[in-house]
Scaffold this motif. Structure first.
Motif, short mmCIF file in Angstrom:
data_model
loop_
_atom_site.label_atom_id
_atom_site.label_comp_id
_atom_site.label_asym_id
_atom_site.label_seq_id
_atom_site.Cartn_x
_atom_site.Cartn_y
_atom_site.Cartn_z
N ASP A 170 1.96 6.57 -6.91
CA ASP A 170 0.90 7.47 -7.34
C ASP A 170 1.34 8.93 -7.21
O ASP A 170 1.02 9.76 -8.07
N GLU A 171 2.06 9.25 -6.14
CA GLU A 171 2.58 10.61 -5.96
C GLU A 171 3.54 10.96 -7.09
O GLU A 171 3.55 12.09 -7.59
N GLU A 174 2.49 1.69 -3.44
CA GLU A 174 1.50 2.16 -4.41
C GLU A 174 1.23 3.66 -4.20
O GLU A 174 1.05 4.41 -5.17
N GLU A 175 1.21 4.08 -2.95
CA GLU A 175 1.00 5.50 -2.65
C GLU A 175 2.15 6.35 -3.18
O GLU A 175 1.93 7.41 -3.78
N LYS A 176 3.38 5.88 -2.96
CA LYS A 176 4.55 6.62 -3.44
C LYS A 176 4.57 6.68 -4.96
O LYS A 176 4.94 7.71 -5.55
N GLU A 195 9.88 12.52 -5.37
CA GLU A 195 8.95 11.39 -5.38
C GLU A 195 9.65 10.10 -5.79
O GLU A 195 9.35 9.02 -5.26
N ALA A 212 0.82 -1.21 0.00
CA ALA A 212 0.00 0.00 0.00
C ALA A 212 0.86 1.26 0.00
O ALA A 212 0.58 2.23 -0.71
N ASP A 213 1.94 1.24 0.78
CA ASP A 213 2.83 2.40 0.86
C ASP A 213 3.56 2.62 -0.47
O ASP A 213 3.73 3.76 -0.92
#
Length: 238
Positions: free
Chosen positions: A136-137, A132-134, A151, A129-130
């Motif tokens: 996406d940023e 995927e978040e990075k 990023e 999840a982390d």
């Protein structure tokens, strides 16, 4: 033999370097602790007896290294990152010679390839999840046609987090910022590179999700191939 050959140029510390050293020493010594808020730029400027522009530049560099963090409406605080691992580094920020570039990249490849494989084996659902978040940023920056250096850095550090090897994470926190600084100086990240890098990040993440350790390692080697080739050509031109 010319006696002058024994002499070396004297390096004069810039005001920004001196501010960085003082803040770093306060953190390493324990006088300033993670979560503690820094005085305002104005108060720091008055305390250092120097212009606010220098203070602002020093804070930006320390933020880039993850040592400080600026929160909206809360001011600048000491980050909870691995600050002790930074001791001895920040006082020399921006002073690495470009001749060290190849060796920095070489070391990065060894560590990140291993970390990527271990991340595929050890990652948790939270790690996925982390990551995927990075990613996406990073995509948001790329889609906005903006440089995604920070990023990109965060995605790679998150991989070392997923590898569950704190030593590698600490070493990467030391190495990558210096490598990225030389990237900027040498203009390594040319036009279109961020789009290509994003696609390569997706392949890496897919291998980690599938727990394909060998695939993850190979994907990381491919991702770092361009900069390795650049560093080799630069080394050959020294």
């Amino acid at each position: 033999m010319d006696i002058l050959e024994n002499f070396k140029a004297i390096e004069v510390e810039s005001p920004v370097d001196k501010i960085i050293k003082q803040i770093r020493n306060s953190i390493v010594s324990g006088q300033m602790k993670p979560g503690e808020k820094l005085p305002s730029e104005r108060k720091l400027s008055e305390s250092f007896g120097i212009g606010r522009t220098y203070v602002r530049d020093a804070i930006k560099k320390l933020e880039f290294y993850g040592i400080l963090k600026t929160l909206p409406q809360s001011g600048t605080i000491v980050s909870g990152a691995d600050i002790s691992a930074m001791e001895g580094l920040i006082s020399n920020v921006i002073k690495l010679n470009e001749n060290d570039f190849f060796h920095l990249v070489e070391t990065r490849v060894v560590m990140e390839t291993y970390a990527c494989g271990q991340a595929a084996v050890r990652r948790s659902n939270r790690d996925i999840a982390d990551l995927e978040e990075k990613l996406d940023e990073y995509k948001q920056r790329v889609d906005a046609n903006l440089p995604g250096v920070k990023e990109d850095f965060n995605f790679h550090i998150q991989i070392t987090e997923a590898s569950q090897n704190k030593v590698i994470k600490s070493l990467m926190l030391i190495l990558i910022p210096d490598i990225l600084e030389i990237y900027r100086k040498l203009n390594v990240c040319g036009e279109g590179r961020f789009y290509k890098s994003f696609d390569e990040h997706k392949v890496i993440l897919d291998c980690i999700i599938k727990q394909d350790a060998k695939g993850a390692e190979e994907a990381m080697r491919v991702h770092l191939k361009d900069v390795v080739n650049f560093s080799l050509s630069y080394k050959g031109n020294e």
